[in-house]
Design a protein around this motif. Structure first.
Motif, PDB file in Angstrom:
ATOM      1  N   ALA A 127       0.806  -1.128  -0.043  1.00  8.76           N
ATOM      2  CA  ALA A 127      -0.032   0.053  -0.057  1.00  8.76           C
ATOM      3  C   ALA A 127       1.004   1.421  -0.053  1.00  8.76           C
ATOM      4  CB  ALA A 127      -0.907  -0.025   1.281  1.00  8.76           C
ATOM      5  N   ALA A 128       1.882   1.190   0.509  1.00 10.10           N
ATOM      6  CA  ALA A 128       2.849   2.359   0.760  1.00 10.10           C
ATOM      7  C   ALA A 128       3.422   2.765  -0.501  1.00 10.10           C
ATOM      8  CB  ALA A 128       3.990   2.223   1.886  1.00 10.10           C
ATOM      9  N   LEU A 129       4.063   1.704  -1.318  1.00  9.18           N
ATOM     10  CA  LEU A 129       4.495   1.842  -2.306  1.00  9.18           C
ATOM     11  C   LEU A 129       3.611   2.333  -3.333  1.00  9.18           C
ATOM     12  CD1 LEU A 129       6.915  -1.500  -2.436  1.00  9.18           C
ATOM     13  CD2 LEU A 129       7.613   0.914  -2.281  1.00  9.18           C
ATOM     14  N   ALA A 130       2.385   1.681  -3.473  1.00  8.55           N
ATOM     15  CA  ALA A 130       1.455   2.073  -4.316  1.00  8.55           C
ATOM     16  C   ALA A 130       0.793   3.424  -4.352  1.00  8.55           C
ATOM     17  CB  ALA A 130       0.209   1.042  -4.396  1.00  8.55           C
ATOM     18  N   SER A 131       0.782   3.909  -3.034  1.00  8.87           N
ATOM     19  CA  SER A 131       0.342   5.396  -2.755  1.00  8.87           C
ATOM     20  C   SER A 131       1.096   6.167  -3.530  1.00  8.87           C
ATOM     21  CB  SER A 131       0.569   5.435  -1.208  1.00  8.87           C
ATOM     22  OG  SER A 131       1.968   5.915  -0.873  1.00  8.87           O
ATOM     23  N   GLY A 132       2.308   6.164  -3.927  1.00  7.50           N
ATOM     24  CA  GLY A 132       3.205   7.266  -4.542  1.00  7.50           C
ATOM     25  C   GLY A 132       3.766   8.188  -3.388  1.00  7.50           C
ATOM     26  N   ALA A 133       3.613   7.901  -2.408  1.00  7.37           N
ATOM     27  CA  ALA A 133       4.190   8.762  -1.253  1.00  7.37           C
ATOM     28  C   ALA A 133       5.854   8.821  -1.321  1.00  7.37           C
ATOM     29  CB  ALA A 133       4.096   8.222   0.194  1.00  7.37           C
ATOM     30  N   GLN A 134       6.380  10.009  -1.392  1.00  6.43           N
ATOM     31  CA  GLN A 134       7.766  10.092  -1.503  1.00  6.43           C
ATOM     32  C   GLN A 134       8.921   9.604  -0.500  1.00  6.43           C
ATOM     33  OE1 GLN A 134       5.320  12.703  -1.344  1.00  6.43           O
ATOM     34  NE2 GLN A 134       5.348  13.644  -3.488  1.00  6.43           N
ATOM     35  N   ILE A 135       8.297   9.461   0.612  1.00  4.98           N
ATOM     36  CA  ILE A 135       9.159   8.950   1.596  1.00  4.98           C
ATOM     37  C   ILE A 135       8.486   7.647   2.373  1.00  4.98           C
ATOM     38  CG2 ILE A 135      10.424   9.580   3.948  1.00  4.98           C
ATOM     39  CD1 ILE A 135       9.939  12.538   2.930  1.00  4.98           C
ATOM     40  N   VAL A 136       9.109   6.721   1.953  1.00  8.84           N
ATOM     41  CA  VAL A 136       8.444   5.238   2.663  1.00  8.84           C
ATOM     42  C   VAL A 136       9.585   4.656   3.538  1.00  8.84           C
ATOM     43  CG1 VAL A 136       7.883   3.044   1.822  1.00  8.84           C
ATOM     44  CG2 VAL A 136       7.435   4.719   0.255  1.00  8.84           C
ATOM     45  N   SER A 137       9.132   4.753   4.949  1.00  6.64           N
ATOM     46  CA  SER A 137       9.952   4.467   6.002  1.00  6.64           C
ATOM     47  C   SER A 137       9.793   3.084   6.441  1.00  6.64           C
ATOM     48  CB  SER A 137       9.546   5.496   7.150  1.00  6.64           C
ATOM     49  OG  SER A 137      10.459   5.253   8.392  1.00  6.64           O
ATOM     50  N   THR A 138      10.802   2.445   6.850  1.00  2.83           N
ATOM     51  CA  THR A 138      11.008   0.996   7.287  1.00  2.83           C
ATOM     52  C   THR A 138      11.866   0.456   8.442  1.00  2.83           C
ATOM     53  OG1 THR A 138      11.318  -1.372   6.540  1.00  2.83           O
ATOM     54  CG2 THR A 138      12.696   0.312   5.739  1.00  2.83           C
ATOM     55  N   ASP A 139      11.689  -0.465   9.154  1.00  4.61           N
ATOM     56  CA  ASP A 139      12.568  -0.906  10.190  1.00  4.61           C
ATOM     57  C   ASP A 139      13.645  -2.040   9.227  1.00  4.61           C
ATOM     58  OD1 ASP A 139      12.305   0.595  12.368  1.00  4.61           O
ATOM     59  OD2 ASP A 139      10.655  -0.632  13.008  1.00  4.61           O
ATOM     60  N   PHE A 140      13.181  -2.322   8.181  1.00 10.39           N
ATOM     61  CA  PHE A 140      13.873  -3.245   7.274  1.00 10.39           C
ATOM     62  C   PHE A 140      14.576  -2.912   6.081  1.00 10.39           C
ATOM     63  CE2 PHE A 140      10.613  -5.091  10.241  1.00 10.39           C
ATOM     64  CZ  PHE A 140      11.046  -6.107  10.673  1.00 10.39           C
ATOM     65  N   PRO A 141      15.539  -2.086   5.990  1.00  8.34           N
ATOM     66  CA  PRO A 141      16.108  -1.783   4.979  1.00  8.34           C
ATOM     67  C   PRO A 141      17.242  -2.630   4.265  1.00  8.34           C
ATOM     68  CG  PRO A 141      17.158  -0.613   6.508  1.00  8.34           C
ATOM     69  CD  PRO A 141      16.422  -1.566   7.367  1.00  8.34           C
ATOM     70  N   ALA A 142      17.434  -3.937   5.038  1.00 11.27           N
ATOM     71  CA  ALA A 142      18.424  -4.730   4.548  1.00 11.27           C
ATOM     72  C   ALA A 142      17.854  -6.224   4.936  1.00 11.27           C
ATOM     73  CB  ALA A 142      19.904  -4.349   5.316  1.00 11.27           C
ATOM     74  N   PRO A 143      18.523  -7.029   4.393  1.00  8.98           N
ATOM     75  CA  PRO A 143      18.146  -8.480   4.889  1.00  8.98           C
ATOM     76  C   PRO A 143      18.235  -8.821   6.137  1.00  8.98           C
ATOM     77  CG  PRO A 143      19.401  -8.794   2.834  1.00  8.98           C
ATOM     78  CD  PRO A 143      19.520  -7.231   3.255  1.00  8.98           C
ATOM     79  N   THR A 144      17.331  -9.472   6.956  1.00 10.65           N
ATOM     80  CA  THR A 144      17.346  -9.547   8.307  1.00 10.65           C
ATOM     81  C   THR A 144      16.977 -11.026   8.771  1.00 10.65           C
ATOM     82  OG1 THR A 144      16.182  -7.618   8.407  1.00 10.65           O
ATOM     83  CG2 THR A 144      16.000  -9.068  10.473  1.00 10.65           C
ATOM     84  N   MET A 145      17.903 -11.541   9.719  1.00 10.82           N
ATOM     85  CA  MET A 145      17.992 -12.728  10.318  1.00 10.82           C
ATOM     86  C   MET A 145      16.482 -13.260  10.772  1.00 10.82           C
ATOM     87  SD  MET A 145      21.434 -13.480  12.312  1.00 10.82           S
ATOM     88  CE  MET A 145      20.911 -15.166  12.618  1.00 10.82           C
ATOM     89  N   GLY A 146      16.100 -14.267  10.519  1.00 11.60           N
ATOM     90  CA  GLY A 146      14.556 -14.839  10.616  1.00 11.60           C
ATOM     91  C   GLY A 146      13.573 -14.440  10.098  1.00 11.60           C
ATOM     92  N   THR A 147      13.605 -13.805   9.033  1.00 12.30           N
ATOM     93  CA  THR A 147      12.587 -13.301   8.052  1.00 12.30           C
ATOM     94  C   THR A 147      12.924 -12.799   6.673  1.00 12.30           C
ATOM     95  OG1 THR A 147      10.723 -11.612   7.765  1.00 12.30           O
ATOM     96  CG2 THR A 147      12.772 -10.853   8.956  1.00 12.30           C
ATOM     97  N   SER A 148      12.161 -13.153   5.841  1.00 16.57           N
ATOM     98  CA  SER A 148      12.419 -12.699   4.253  1.00 16.57           C
ATOM     99  C   SER A 148      12.137 -11.404   4.140  1.00 16.57           C
ATOM    100  CB  SER A 148      11.812 -13.784   3.706  1.00 16.57           C
ATOM    101  OG  SER A 148      10.459 -13.925   3.653  1.00 16.57           O
ATOM    102  N   TYR A 149      11.463 -10.798   4.880  1.00 20.26           N
ATOM    103  CA  TYR A 149      10.768  -9.569   4.696  1.00 20.26           C
ATOM    104  C   TYR A 149      11.853  -8.512   4.654  1.00 20.26           C
ATOM    105  CZ  TYR A 149       8.289  -5.077   5.503  1.00 20.26           C
ATOM    106  OH  TYR A 149       7.344  -4.071   5.122  1.00 20.26           O
ATOM    107  N   VAL A 150      12.009  -7.736   3.638  1.00 21.40           N
ATOM    108  CA  VAL A 150      12.988  -6.738   3.510  1.00 21.40           C
ATOM    109  C   VAL A 150      12.363  -5.626   2.299  1.00 21.40           C
ATOM    110  CG1 VAL A 150      14.274  -7.659   1.516  1.00 21.40           C
ATOM    111  CG2 VAL A 150      15.423  -6.056   2.926  1.00 21.40           C
TER     112      VAL A 150
END
Length: 390
Positions: A334-357
Motif C-alpha cells: 500500500a505504501a509503494l502504490a500510494s506514491g508517497a515520496q518517503i517510505v519508512s521501514t525498520d527493514f532496509p536490509a536482509p534480516t535474520m529470521g525473516t524474508s521481509y525486506v
C-alpha cells in the motif's frame, strides 16, 4: 557489511515508557534531578570541551559519555554540474519515491522488548550500501552538555549509532559531500522529551547545531520553496517544488510534531519564514508542505489528495515488527502504490529470521513516484549510481 536484525513476538512497552525519566520533567523543561531549565541552558551552548568520539559512543548510554563535544565547523555546499542527471530541469522533488528508515540511529536497547529488539547500520552505511535516502532522528535535550542527543527512550532504549545530533549530521554530510549526485536527502527530526525543551531558545539551538554542520545553501529551506508566494502552501499548490537541478546533492529537514513545539516553530501556525525545517502539516495550513501520514491503508485517500496538490508525504511500509517478521506485506504494498515520496521501514536490509525486506522496486536506489512523476521519468533520471560522483 550488513547488520542482522531479530524480533521476538510483539509486546507493549507503554508501562515501561511511563517510568521513563523524561516523564519526570515539568513543562518548563527543567529536569527534576538537575533543576535546569531549557531556556537557561540553551542560551549559552558549551563550545569549549573536546569533541567526543562518535564511534566509541555508539554503544553507550547518554550518561556514559565523559566529555561534552564542541560544535563542529560547517562545510560550504558546492554545486557540481558534473553530476547532473537527465531530466534534472524537468523532474521535481515531489516526483521521487525513496526508502527511509524509522529511528535510523537505533541500536538494541537495554530492555528486552520485541518492539525495540532491532538495530540499524550506521547512517553512512545505510546511505551508501542500503539505498536509504530518508532518515529519522529523535532529539533529546542534554542539560549537562547543553546539546541535543539522539536516542529513543531515556534509560530503557537509549543506545544510538550517533550519540549527538551533530554526530548524526556529520555522518550524513560525509556521505553527501562524497556523493554530490544524490537526490535530496529527507531528514525527519522528532522532538522527544519534555515539550518545554522546544521553546524559541530550544529551536534556536536545534538550528545552531544544524548550521554547525551544513551551511544554509546545503539546506532546502521553506523560504526557498515559498519564493515570492504569500505562503508556503500557496507555493506548493500553485508553483510546486524546486527541480532536481536546483536540489541535487542537498538535504531537506522536516519536524515530525503536531503539538506545542510545532506551534512555537510556526509562530502559532502562521509561517516558517527564516526557519530551516519544514513541519508536519495538514492540507490548507499556510505553513504546510510536508505531511506525515503513517498508515498508507487508512490514509490512502488523504495521501492521494495530498500528492495531487504537490505536497510531500511520509508514510510507513511497516509499523509492527511481529507482522513484518511474518513477511506480511500488505502495508508495504500500500505504501509503494500510494506514491508517497518517503517510505519508512525498520527493514532496509536482509534480516535474520525473516524474508521481509524493503527495497524500492526498480529503484537505483529510488524511483519515479508511480503517482506524481511525469511521463518519461526513469529511476536513473532520479538518481543513478554512475552519476553520484564527478
Amino acid at each position: 557489511m550488513r547488520f542482522s536484525f531479530c524480533f521476538a513476538p510483539a509486546t507493549i512497552a507503554a508501562a515501561l515508557v511511563a517510568c521513563s525519566p523524561s516523564n519526570n520533567v515539568d513543562a518548563s523543561g527543567s529536569d527534576a534531578a538537575d533543576t535546569v531549565t531549557a531556556s537557561d541552558t540553551m542560551s549559552a551552548p558549551d563550545t569549549t570541551d573536546v569533541t567526543g568520539d562518535a564511534e566509541a559512543d555508539a554503544a553507550t548510554s547518554p550518561t556514559d559519555a565523559a566529555t561534552c563535544p564542541s560544535l563542529p565547523s560547517p562545510m560550504t555546499f558546492v554545486r557540481s554540474p558534473a553530476v547532473a542527471h537527465p531530466m534534472d530541469d524537468t523532474l521535481r522533488v515531489n516526483h521521487i519515491q525513496s526508502e527511509a528508515t524509522h529511528n535510523s540511529y537505533h541500536l538494541r536497547g537495554r530492555v528486552d522488548l520485541p518492539e525495540w529488539n532491532y538495530e540499524h547500520a550506521p547512517l553512512g552505511e545505510q546511505l551508501t550500501n542500503q539505498g536509504v535516502r530518508g532518515l529519522e532522528l529523535d532529539l533529546q535535550w542534554d542539560p549537562r552538555c547543553r546539546r541535543f542527543q539522539v536516542y529513543h527512550v531515556p534509560s530503557l532504549d537509549d543506545r544510538s549509532t550517533c550519540r549527538y545530533f551533530t554526530d548524526c549530521l556529520l555522518a550524513i554530510r560525509t556521505f553527501s559531500a562524497a556523493n554530490p549526485g544524490h537526490h535530496p536527502l529527507f531528514i525527519q527530526v522528532e522532538p522527544k522529551g519534555p515539550e518545554g525543551a522546544y521553546d524559541e531558545a530550544g529551536f534556536a539551538q536545534v538550528e545552531r547545531e544544524i548550521l554547525s554542520v551544513f551551511d544554509r545553501s546545503w539546506i532546502i529551506t521553506p523560504d526557498e520553496v515559498r519564493g515570492a508566494s504569500t505562503t508556503l502552501a500557496e507555493a506548493i499548490t500553485t508553483r510546486g517544488w524546486p527541480t532536481l537541478a536546483q536540489t541535487r546533492g542537498r538535504v531537506l529537514f522536516y519536524l515530525d510534531n503536531t503539538t506545542t513545539p510545532r506551534s512555537i516553530y510556526t509562530r502559532g501556525g502562521r509561517d516558517l519564514n527564516d526557519r530551516l525545517m519544514f513541519v508536519d502539516g495538514t492540507m490548507g495550513e499556510p505553513f504546510a508542505a510536508v505531511l506525515v501520514l503513517n498508515d498508507p491503508t487508512s490514509s490512502a485517500t488523504a495521501i492521494a489528495r495530498a500528492l495531487a496538490a504537490n505536497y510531500l508525504v511520509r508514510t510507513r511500509a511497516d509499523s509492527d515488527p511481529t507482522t513484518a517478521r511474518m513477511n506480511t506485506r500488505t502495508q508495504l504494498m500500500a505504501a509503494l502504490a500510494s506514491g508517497a515520496q518517503i517510505v519508512s521501514t525498520d527493514f532496509p536490509a536482509p534480516t535474520m529470521g525473516t524474508s521481509y525486506v524493503v527495497e524500492i522496486p526498480t529503484g537505483t536506489p529510488s524511483r519515479c513516484s508511480p503517482v506524481t512523476a511525469p511521463m518519461g521519468c526513469t529511476p536513473a533520471a532520479i538518481e543513478s549510481p554512475a552519476r553520484l560522483r564527478p
